[in-house]
Design an enzyme around this catalytic site. Sequence first.
Site, PDB file in Angstrom:
ATOM      1  CB  VAL A   1      64.463  68.703  40.130  1.00 43.38           C
ATOM      2  CG1 VAL A   1      65.295  67.715  40.922  1.00 43.38           C
ATOM      3  CG2 VAL A   1      63.750  67.991  38.983  1.00 43.38           C
ATOM      4  CD  GLU A   2      63.990  72.357  35.467  1.00 40.36           C
ATOM      5  OE1 GLU A   2      63.033  72.971  34.987  1.00 40.36           O
ATOM      6  OE2 GLU A   2      64.839  71.800  34.769  1.00 40.36           O
ATOM      7  N   GLY A   3      61.768  73.491  41.146  1.00 42.85           N
ATOM      8  CA  GLY A   3      60.604  73.959  41.875  1.00 42.85           C
ATOM      9  C   GLY A   3      59.842  72.778  42.428  1.00 42.85           C
TER      10      GLY A   3
ATOM     11  NE  ARG B   1      58.910  75.190  36.948  1.00 42.09           N
ATOM     12  CZ  ARG B   1      59.139  76.494  37.102  1.00 42.09           C
ATOM     13  NH1 ARG B   1      58.483  77.361  36.363  1.00 42.09           N
ATOM     14  NH2 ARG B   1      60.012  76.930  37.969  1.00 42.09           N
TER      15      ARG B   1
ATOM     16  CG  LEU C   1      62.760  77.304  35.910  1.00 41.21           C
ATOM     17  CD1 LEU C   1      63.640  76.077  35.855  1.00 41.21           C
ATOM     18  CD2 LEU C   1      62.727  77.861  37.320  1.00 41.21           C
TER      19      LEU C   1
END
Length: 758
Positions: free
Chosen positions: A426-428, A304, A300
Amino acid sequence: MSLRTKLKKVLPSISTTEQEALDAGDVWLEGSIYQGRPDFDALRAIPVASLSAEEKAFLDGPVQQLIEMVDDFALQDSIHLPDELLNFLKDNKFFSLIIPKVYGGHEFSPYANSTIVATIAAKSSALAVTVMVPNSLGPGELLMHYGTDQQRDYWLPRLAHGQEIPCFALTSPEAGSDAGGIPDIGTVTMGEYQGQQVLGLNVTWDKRYITLAPIATVLGLAFKVEDPQGLLGDKKQLGITCALIPKSHVGVELGNRHDPMGCRFYNGTTRGENVFIPMEFIIGGQQNIGRGWQMLVACLGAGRGISLPALGVSVSQASFKSSAEYAAVREQFGLAIGKFEGIQEKLADIAGKTYLQEAMRVLTTEGLGLGLKPSVVTAIAKYHMTELGRDVLNSAMDIQAGKAIQRGPQNTLASAFIAQPIAITVEGANILTRNLMIFGQGVMRCHPHLQSMVESIHSDDKSADKTFNRILRQTIGYSVGNSLRAFRLGLLPFTAGATSPLSEVAEYEKAVNKLASKLAVYADFSLLVLGGKLKQAEMLSARLGDVMSYLYAAMASIRYYEQKVAEQQRSEAVAYFHYATRWALGNAEKALLDFLDNFPSPATRQLMKLITVTYSPKMKKVNDDLVRELAHQAQLNTEFKKQITHLVKPVAGDGHDINQQAYLAKITCLPLLAKVKKGLKSRRFSAGVRFAQTLDNALVAQVISESEHQQLQDYNIKRERAIRVDEFDFDMRLIEQTGRAQSEQVQTVQNSELKIAN
């Protein structure tokens, strides 16, 4: 009772998921920033990112073809991605940008991956998301790093050639930001697979927000494993695990969709109830049970730093290009709106932040290109670059005003405006990323002794006291060194070092060093005074994270100016550089001052101010002269401006092309427009109600020649088209504007000929 034993009673231990997150990834430039000694030598030693011949050919070929195929307005009003687009993506291996060539993939660099995704995003957010997900966190990357040889040999070629469409399911209704709390369970048991009784897992899951899930043929799945029967040993709770499950496997539910802001990429749910999977479905095999969180955090971090920042950069470049062109072409009160200081203030901010975005994109992907996985840097990139994209886009909407809010094929902002919150989420989610991740991970990863100290505090080893005392002495020495350096730089700021040969850079290099020295002191005192409570003091820790982030941005700005700006273009780029770097440093200083103002201990607050000699802002500010200079540069047709808007590829007839044609026509006509204006001032002819009539009057008065009149009329037609917005009939069917523009041009020419004849 020793000091270590006392601390052990009051300090919380690091959880398994926290420890795995800390162990995953690398420390890079952010480590030197946190420690108060920004490493400019390391910054300048990084190999400069560039596209290989193969990567450039892919951008000039398949990517350009894809952009020309897309009608984003029609796409947003449709239900599905057209089959021709999906097939084109598969046939040209857009889903295998990162898969090694040995498996049939492109094996492009992180810089190329970012550039490709961002270039597509400047045309269509939906299409960019469709491309980026398989090349970010997903089965492909997990298999490359953790899969068995058999899994890689089977799945990677199929993913590379588009035979399989992957998705990865992590988020559950009950666990979003707290991904470690997923309730999805796989129970170790015996079951039937391919007619035989084998050891496997009975898995139940309920996932949402899963991109590509509705069209995926293979599902990556994260879940917790438990072993109540002890089939694998004495441990009952085995931890998060990742598996790869074909859609065709019995019990897998895929197909239902969400509607993410009307942005037409596929996003939806997946569920399964007591679905038996064999151990061979686990990524990496049975030995990787419980390693899922470590695997995910490592992968990730890299994803990211590429995909979501690419979306932020693309929207900034599209906003900058269209706003600069519109500001030059659109006129009110007899002047181009780019001449008004209110517009200039917004336009300069857009230009400076777009430069900063590109600088951060390049530096972050250069770091990833070294093979590093810097989790803190990629969190910085994800948060700040998506937020900057939103900020720039809002300013562009203000400049373009009525043109920006009317949807249609000619609108270059509306689709991105709708889609930008998706990248924020998204993604955190960004609130989580800023308040918990950047400094929360940074303090443990970047402090040279803290993690070892915490481990020694909670250690049961007989020599734990001795180890703790040694680390404590090292920590005290480190903190004293930080304080002495910060005091020297605060009292004698001219002693700050800089190695850049460029005078305009050296002053900012010194400023980065001075601010970083203060950050190191404040971080040390926060740990000393607040200890474990710092984790809950999110607003304070977020401000320290902001300092790290803005100093990283300033270093990116410096590197880009030194490495990516040709010497002959420095005069064009210097205003961008000054604005971006001052903005970043100003925000870093503001975060430090806000941290001091809100620190809960008044005595410690005063001591920190004294040690760092910090009582008021010192950084150079973005002033009005710089705003005017940058706004002027932003409206010129320079090579450097083209360089920082290179992701935008106008296609004949689309909104960017319409804006660009009008802008270039005006640039060419500037001497003629000055001639017309001079004739009006000297009253050689009078102005018409419309500009076309004014040009006719100038021709009759022989202020301009027939060829000049024709050139100006051509510009005027392009100008009118650029400031016009799309129209629809009463039932919202698009009215084509091309025919009307052509007929207006013919009518204008006929009217001119009649006036001349008369």
